[in-house]
Design a protein around this motif. Structure first.
Motif, PDB file in Angstrom:
ATOM      1  N   ASP A  90       0.819  -1.214   0.000  1.00  0.00           N
ATOM      2  CA  ASP A  90       0.000   0.000   0.000  1.00  0.00           C
ATOM      3  C   ASP A  90       0.857   1.269   0.000  1.00  0.00           C
ATOM      4  N   ASP A  91       2.105   1.141  -0.468  1.00  0.00           N
ATOM      5  CA  ASP A  91       3.067   2.233  -0.624  1.00  0.00           C
ATOM      6  C   ASP A  91       3.627   2.780   0.689  1.00  0.00           C
ATOM      7  N   ARG A  92       3.366   2.115   1.817  1.00  0.00           N
ATOM      8  CA  ARG A  92       4.062   2.483   3.047  1.00  0.00           C
ATOM      9  C   ARG A  92       5.485   1.943   2.967  1.00  0.00           C
ATOM     10  N   THR A  93       6.381   2.549   3.715  1.00  0.00           N
ATOM     11  CA  THR A  93       7.769   2.099   3.761  1.00  0.00           C
ATOM     12  C   THR A  93       8.039   1.490   5.126  1.00  0.00           C
ATOM     13  N   LEU A  94       8.591   0.288   5.120  1.00  0.00           N
ATOM     14  CA  LEU A  94       8.951  -0.401   6.349  1.00  0.00           C
ATOM     15  C   LEU A  94      10.468  -0.483   6.397  1.00  0.00           C
TER      16      LEU A  94
END
Length: 144
Positions: A46-50
């Motif tokens: 979902d285009d979050r960065t981890l």
């Protein structure tokens, strides 16, 4: 800090993780964007960065869906009533799969995997050349 550096060296030489790999980490899937000495950057579906310390990958389990190849197989389970017409369901599934640009023309299957007192569980498995196919966003591929 020193532990992260040693873990980074271990990750680099273990051949278990590469830039571009599709991974699942604690139920979240994404693509590895960077592998550094002290951390690993994963772009989630979902285009979050981890951003995780490299020690995470030496101390905890994770799934690497593309370690040897990029092809993936997705699955969906559907609960239907006992009177559902499985042949109609199979024909409609085949129509949807064959019309999808994400399908790599390699594999698809519809099968019954369980039954309960109130329903039958049908599983559909479909192959794709890659998690997020070229020309689509990761979120679109996840919904397809």
């Amino acid at each position: 800090m020193l532990g992260n550096a040693f873990a980074g060296i271990q990750v680099a030489f273990s051949d278990g993780l590469h830039v571009g790999d599709v991974v699942v980490i604690e139920g979240e899937w994404g693509r590895v964007e960077e592998v550094k000495l002290t951390n690993v950057v994963v772009r989630l579906w979902d285009d979050r960065t981890l951003i995780l310390p490299t020690t995470y990958f030496t101390e905890r389990p994770f799934q690497n869906w593309t370690r040897h190849e990029t092809r993936v197989v997705g699955k969906v389970q559907i609960h239907v009533g006992h009177t559902a017409d499985l042949e109609d369901l199979r024909m409609e599934t085949q129509r949807l799969v064959e019309s999808s640009p994400l399908w790599d023309r390699s594999q698809w299957v519809l099968q019954m995997v369980d039954a309960t007192a109130s329903s039958v569980v049908i599983e559909v498995q479909v192959s794709a050349a890659d998690g997020p196919a070229p020309g689509t966003s990761a979120a679109t591929s996840a919904r397809a």
